[in-house]
Write a protein that holds these residues in place. Structure first.
Motif, mmCIF file in Angstrom:
data_model
loop_
_atom_site.group_PDB
_atom_site.id
_atom_site.type_symbol
_atom_site.label_atom_id
_atom_site.label_comp_id
_atom_site.label_asym_id
_atom_site.label_seq_id
_atom_site.Cartn_x
_atom_site.Cartn_y
_atom_site.Cartn_z
ATOM 1 N N ARG A 1 -11.101 -2.722 -0.037
ATOM 2 C CA ARG A 1 -10.277 -1.666 -0.649
ATOM 3 C C ARG A 1 -9.966 -1.954 -2.132
ATOM 4 O O ARG A 1 -9.983 -1.061 -2.963
ATOM 5 C CB ARG A 1 -8.998 -1.537 0.200
ATOM 6 N N THR A 2 -9.674 -3.227 -2.465
ATOM 7 C CA THR A 2 -9.288 -3.556 -3.852
ATOM 8 C C THR A 2 -10.478 -4.022 -4.695
ATOM 9 O O THR A 2 -10.302 -4.483 -5.813
ATOM 10 C CB THR A 2 -8.221 -4.665 -3.891
ATOM 11 N N MET B 1 -4.024 -2.734 5.089
ATOM 12 C CA MET B 1 -4.499 -1.646 4.235
ATOM 13 C C MET B 1 -5.339 -2.168 3.069
ATOM 14 O O MET B 1 -6.294 -1.521 2.636
ATOM 15 C CB MET B 1 -3.312 -0.823 3.708
ATOM 16 N N SER B 2 -4.994 -3.336 2.561
ATOM 17 C CA SER B 2 -5.629 -3.811 1.320
ATOM 18 C C SER B 2 -6.918 -4.581 1.568
ATOM 19 O O SER B 2 -7.650 -4.871 0.625
ATOM 20 C CB SER B 2 -4.642 -4.681 0.537
ATOM 21 N N GLY C 1 0.803 -1.216 0.000
ATOM 22 C CA GLY C 1 0.000 0.000 0.000
ATOM 23 C C GLY C 1 0.836 1.266 0.000
ATOM 24 O O GLY C 1 1.134 1.834 -1.057
ATOM 25 N N ILE D 1 1.407 0.762 -3.998
ATOM 26 C CA ILE D 1 0.296 0.040 -4.655
ATOM 27 C C ILE D 1 0.801 -0.715 -5.894
ATOM 28 O O ILE D 1 0.344 -0.505 -7.030
ATOM 29 C CB ILE D 1 -0.917 0.963 -4.953
ATOM 30 N N PHE E 1 -7.926 1.794 -4.813
ATOM 31 C CA PHE E 1 -6.563 1.656 -4.300
ATOM 32 C C PHE E 1 -5.617 1.926 -5.477
ATOM 33 O O PHE E 1 -5.199 1.003 -6.187
ATOM 34 C CB PHE E 1 -6.424 0.210 -3.800
ATOM 35 N N HIS F 1 -1.542 9.021 -4.086
ATOM 36 C CA HIS F 1 -2.444 7.875 -4.114
ATOM 37 C C HIS F 1 -3.886 8.373 -4.147
ATOM 38 O O HIS F 1 -4.236 9.319 -3.441
ATOM 39 C CB HIS F 1 -2.238 6.989 -2.886
#
Ligand SMILES: Cc1ncc(COP(=O)(O)O)c(C=O)c1O
Length: 462
Positions: free
Chosen positions: A272-273, A267-268, A235, A239, A383, A430
């Motif tokens: 998020r993805t 984070m992922s 992240g 990314i 993301f 980001h």
């Protein structure tokens, strides 16, 4: 440059004038007494936040900013989601706190909801206060499970600020904390844009990165290695979505040498993805998953480790030597239950996938067509990273690794002046809005970036 919209009344119901006065006091007290993370204390000017709602925050002057950072990439259901706020309020009225040795309804339910969503047989959950301690405990579990000590992690990664976690970290924040005795060995992961392996395509990058990892393990001594810790999609470090076959190859290497595979999804994870966990894109089942942030959007601190049956069995008749006063805290787990249910009911994970595929991905690539300062655009879901360069041919970054630059500072300041709160790291911006971001909000963010990137273009090497 667009000017930001001010309102007379904040979403809190407070008048802007009163909030501004309170904001000034807040700032003065902050500078007098608050010691901030990762900072030289006399060199910072923290932005005061008066209110937040959905995809927006209001700064100390009452300007509304589109939050393309999700704070530290955690407000996955947006700010002040009413169902999560209500769940915390109801839980506070019912039972604020209870020690971890007791069974508690919201802790049990949160664990069930998480175990249902993790891949494979990761059916047990150990709750922590955040992501760093989740990684501390995952490594401790792996060391006790294997009877080995060394741990491998990649350069260009972040795993948290506590002792083991900062030593796992592959970014400059580790350097002043690294005494060379943590038992962590770093390796190069795949990153085709800046390939360590002189690869020209994804297949070569995968093959060569796996060969490098295998070689490193054989040189370090396979029987000394407890775990490989990897962010499924790194992240903060940029990314870098792993190329096809890489994570499956890591799984195969771990199986071959009896090494525990820890996927850091702090984070992922949690939408998020565009999937519940980033590792779901690759059809790979790790032995342990660490999570935090999106599990309850950070409304109350919470993290944890999802544990496979095999590793849980190690501690079936042998005590696990670790614990926390607030493990599975009712306010935090009530927020997790409400967050996960809201994500399910409102199809928030699907929204993240759609916004990524239809708006952010194409939109950011469109910006790269117009702005020569963009070296690369990469990401999934909500993301995304844009890598800013002084020269596309040499890929010279707009700020050196581990540092900022006047050019990047100008870009960031222009984002804020234009009404966008970005997540920035070294030479990257980001685009990581909440998973609830609407199409119109995503387009608004892209439009602000479009304007601001003229500044980055002007800073290119001539
Ligand atoms: C991938 C990853 N792991 C671990 C952490 C540490 O989490 P926390 O700050 O909750 O300790 C972070 C925080 O940004 C992260 O991004």
């Amino acid at each position: 440059m667009t000017t930001t919209v001010s309102q007379d009344i904040l979403p809190t119901g407070q008048s802007l004038d009163a909030a501004r006065v309170e904001g000034e006091r807040t700032y003065a007290l902050d500078r007098a007494h608050v010691f901030h993370s990762w900072s030289a204390q006399e060199q910072i000017t923290p932005m005061t936040i008066l209110a937040s709602e959905g995809s927006y925050v209001w700064d100390g002057a009452g300007n509304r900013l589109l939050d393309f950072s999700s704070q530290l990439v955690n407000t996955n259901v947006g700010h002040q989601h009413p169902k999560v706020v209500a769940a915390i309020q109801e839980q506070a009225a019912k039972l604020c706190t209870i020690a971890p040795q007791y069974a508690n309804d919201v802790r049990s339910e949160a664990a069930r909801l998480i175990a249902e969503r993790t891949p494979g047989d990761l059916n047990k959950v150990f709750f922590t206060n955040g992501g760093a301690d989740a990684n501390e405990h995952a490594v401790r579990m792996a060391r006790l499970h294997t009877g080995r000590y060394k741990v491998l992690s990649r350069y260009r990664s972040y795993h948290g600020g506590t002792d083991t976690a900062i030593n796992l970290t592959g970014d400059p924040r580790r350097w002043p904390n690294d005494y060379g005795n943590s038992g962590v060995v770093h390796f190069h992961g795949p990153f085709l844009y800046r390939s360590q392996f002189h690869a020209e395509n994804e297949q070569q990058e995968t093959e060569r990165a796996l060969e490098h990892l295998d070689q490193l393990i054989r040189l370090e001594g396979p029987n000394s290695i407890a775990a490989i810790v990897l962010e499924s999609v790194p992240g903060t470090a940029g990314i870098m979505v792993p190329p096809p076959g890489y994570l499956a190859g890591v799984r195969e290497i771990c199986d071959r040498y009896g090494i525990v595979f820890i996927a850091d999804e702090v984070m992922s994870g949690f939408g998020r993805t565009g999937k519940w966990f980033a590792i779901d894109h690759f059809d790979v089942v790790p032995d342990l998953i660490t999570f935090a942030k999106g599990v309850n959007s950070g409304y109350v601190p919470l993290g944890g480790v999802a544990i496979s049956e095999k590793i849980a069995a190690t501690f079936a008749n042998r005590p696990y030597p670790g614990g926390l006063t607030y493990s599975g805290h009712p306010l935090a787990t009530a927020a997790a239950v409400a967050t996960i249910n809201a994500m399910e009911d409102e199809r928030i994970v699907e929204n993240a996938a759609r916004i990524g595929a239809e708006i952010l991905g194409p939109g950011l690539r469109g910006l790269a067509d117009r702005h020569p300062s963009i070296g690369e655009v990469r990401g999934l879901g909500v993301f995304w990273a844009i890598e800013l360069v002084a020269d596309r041919a040499t890929k010279e970054p707009l700020a050196p690794y581990g540092a900022s630059s006047p050019a990047m500072n100008e870009v960031i300041a222009a984002c804020k002046a234009g009404g966008l709160l970005p997540f920035a790291n070294f030479n990257r911006i980001h685009a990581v809005p909440p998973c609830t971001v609407t199409e119109a909000e995503a387009r608004e963010g892209l439009a602000i970036l479009d304007t601001v990137l003229d500044i980055a273009d002007a800073h290119r090497a001539s």
